[in-house]
Motif scaffolding. Structure first.
Motif, PDB file in Angstrom:
ATOM      1  N   SER A  95       0.876  -1.155   0.044  1.00 58.33           N
ATOM      2  CA  SER A  95       0.237   0.196  -0.092  1.00 58.33           C
ATOM      3  C   SER A  95       0.966   1.249   0.051  1.00 58.33           C
ATOM      4  CB  SER A  95      -0.961  -0.001   1.308  1.00 58.33           C
ATOM      5  OG  SER A  95      -0.195   0.404   2.393  1.00 58.33           O
ATOM      6  N   ASP A  96       2.181   1.200   0.658  1.00 56.59           N
ATOM      7  CA  ASP A  96       2.853   2.470   0.735  1.00 56.59           C
ATOM      8  C   ASP A  96       3.483   2.559  -0.633  1.00 56.59           C
ATOM      9  OD1 ASP A  96       2.470   2.626   3.442  1.00 56.59           O
ATOM     10  OD2 ASP A  96       4.284   1.892   3.961  1.00 56.59           O
ATOM     11  N   GLU A  97       3.635   1.514  -1.421  1.00 57.16           N
ATOM     12  CA  GLU A  97       4.224   1.615  -2.851  1.00 57.16           C
ATOM     13  C   GLU A  97       3.465   2.725  -3.748  1.00 57.16           C
ATOM     14  OE1 GLU A  97       5.365  -1.942  -5.059  1.00 57.16           O
ATOM     15  OE2 GLU A  97       6.994  -1.942  -3.986  1.00 57.16           O
ATOM     16  N   ALA A  98       2.213   2.562  -3.306  1.00 54.08           N
ATOM     17  CA  ALA A  98       0.944   3.209  -4.236  1.00 54.08           C
ATOM     18  C   ALA A  98       0.968   4.768  -3.873  1.00 54.08           C
ATOM     19  CB  ALA A  98      -0.214   2.806  -3.919  1.00 54.08           C
ATOM     20  N   VAL A  99       1.591   5.159  -2.869  1.00 55.03           N
ATOM     21  CA  VAL A  99       1.805   6.623  -2.218  1.00 55.03           C
ATOM     22  C   VAL A  99       2.261   7.564  -3.431  1.00 55.03           C
ATOM     23  CG1 VAL A  99       2.415   8.207  -0.555  1.00 55.03           C
ATOM     24  CG2 VAL A  99       2.054   5.957  -0.054  1.00 55.03           C
ATOM     25  N   ARG A 100       1.307   8.443  -3.930  1.00 55.18           N
ATOM     26  CA  ARG A 100       1.611   9.197  -4.919  1.00 55.18           C
ATOM     27  C   ARG A 100       2.581  10.250  -4.532  1.00 55.18           C
ATOM     28  NH1 ARG A 100       0.164   7.570  -9.053  1.00 55.18           N
ATOM     29  NH2 ARG A 100       0.351   9.254 -10.549  1.00 55.18           N
ATOM     30  N   ILE A 101       3.498  10.664  -5.483  1.00 52.20           N
ATOM     31  CA  ILE A 101       4.685  11.753  -4.998  1.00 52.20           C
ATOM     32  C   ILE A 101       4.039  12.960  -5.881  1.00 52.20           C
ATOM     33  CG2 ILE A 101       6.848  12.424  -4.966  1.00 52.20           C
ATOM     34  CD1 ILE A 101       7.709   9.451  -4.497  1.00 52.20           C
ATOM     35  N   PRO A 102       3.896  14.085  -5.512  1.00 56.16           N
ATOM     36  CA  PRO A 102       3.461  15.319  -6.021  1.00 56.16           C
ATOM     37  C   PRO A 102       4.779  15.642  -7.143  1.00 56.16           C
ATOM     38  CG  PRO A 102       3.301  15.882  -3.720  1.00 56.16           C
ATOM     39  CD  PRO A 102       3.867  14.497  -3.925  1.00 56.16           C
ATOM     40  N   PRO A 103       4.298  15.758  -8.432  1.00 53.18           N
ATOM     41  CA  PRO A 103       5.412  15.973  -9.421  1.00 53.18           C
ATOM     42  C   PRO A 103       6.160  17.336  -9.178  1.00 53.18           C
ATOM     43  CG  PRO A 103       3.217  16.037 -10.442  1.00 53.18           C
ATOM     44  CD  PRO A 103       2.982  15.958  -8.872  1.00 53.18           C
ATOM     45  N   ALA A 104       5.856  18.069  -8.451  1.00 50.79           N
ATOM     46  CA  ALA A 104       6.419  19.356  -8.313  1.00 50.79           C
ATOM     47  C   ALA A 104       7.575  19.091  -6.775  1.00 50.79           C
ATOM     48  CB  ALA A 104       5.958  20.680  -8.230  1.00 50.79           C
ATOM     49  N   LEU A 105       7.264  18.296  -6.371  1.00 52.34           N
ATOM     50  CA  LEU A 105       8.014  18.073  -4.918  1.00 52.34           C
ATOM     51  C   LEU A 105       9.493  18.489  -5.017  1.00 52.34           C
ATOM     52  CD1 LEU A 105       7.686  16.854  -1.806  1.00 52.34           C
ATOM     53  CD2 LEU A 105       8.369  14.644  -2.870  1.00 52.34           C
ATOM     54  N   ASP A 106       9.801  19.249  -3.824  1.00 49.19           N
ATOM     55  CA  ASP A 106      11.152  19.560  -3.696  1.00 49.19           C
ATOM     56  C   ASP A 106      11.784  18.782  -2.744  1.00 49.19           C
ATOM     57  OD1 ASP A 106      13.555  21.082  -3.379  1.00 49.19           O
ATOM     58  OD2 ASP A 106      12.553  22.631  -2.181  1.00 49.19           O
ATOM     59  N   TYR A 107      12.564  17.800  -3.255  1.00 49.59           N
ATOM     60  CA  TYR A 107      13.361  16.795  -2.478  1.00 49.59           C
ATOM     61  C   TYR A 107      14.211  17.294  -1.594  1.00 49.59           C
ATOM     62  CZ  TYR A 107      10.935  13.384  -5.394  1.00 49.59           C
ATOM     63  OH  TYR A 107      10.105  12.566  -6.056  1.00 49.59           O
TER      64      TYR A 107
END
Length: 173
Positions: A113-125
């Motif tokens: 279920s964690d693998e499916a967590v979406r990461i925002p495209p504009a995320l500032d790593y």
């Protein structure tokens, strides 16, 4: 070790098929015996040193207690002595390790279920505490859409994935 799927697929002799089915049926009979419940008082009366907590547990559950040896259960359920060898050994191991297997299965479900967590495209790593400069560079270049995809980026560590997950959950809350 044969499985029902392997047998159904063919290529197994009638003799082996009959043996497999007989062992499976015998294993089911053994599981019925191990499903019978007993109290700690009953085990103590049979000479087994367990804490008298008054709880009814299946014989399979009692096998999880380290102080209980299988032979002691023969005094509580004499029919268990009819089952010897690999069949009984396998059943005992299955019951002894059942909590660990269940915990591992739950962990697998949680990881999936964690693998499916979406990461925002504009995320500032770079804004994520705990990510090394190398991780920031790799993830910024790859721009994975999910945590699972981030885990497949070469060189990304489990610690980096945990940091991204914590960050994503904080933002979602």
């Amino acid at each position: 070790r044969l499985t029902q799927k392997a047998i159904d697929a063919g290529g197994v002799s009638a003799e082996r098929r009959a043996h497999f089915r007989a062992m499976r049926d015998r294993g089911a009979e053994l599981e019925v015996l191990l499903a019978a419940t007993r109290t700690s008082a009953e085990l103590i009366a049979a000479g087994i040193a367990v804490r008298d907590d008054g709880i009814h547990r299946s014989l399979g559950d009692w096998l999880r207690f380290p102080e209980l040896v299988l032979e002691a259960l023969f005094h509580v359920e004499p029919r268990l002595a009819e089952y010897t060898g690999p069949l009984l050994d396998e059943a005992v191991e299955d019951h002894r390790y059942a909590p660990y297997v269940a915990r591992q299965q739950a962990e697998i479900v949680r990881l999936r279920s964690d693998e499916a967590v979406r990461i925002p495209p504009a995320l500032d790593y770079a804004a994520i505490a705990g990510l090394s400069n190398e991780m920031v560079e790799r993830l910024s270049a790859a721009r994975p859409a999910t945590l699972g995809a981030a885990g497949r980026v070469r060189g990304v560590t489990p610690a980096a994935l945990a940091a991204i997950l914590v960050h994503a959950r904080r933002k979602a809350a």
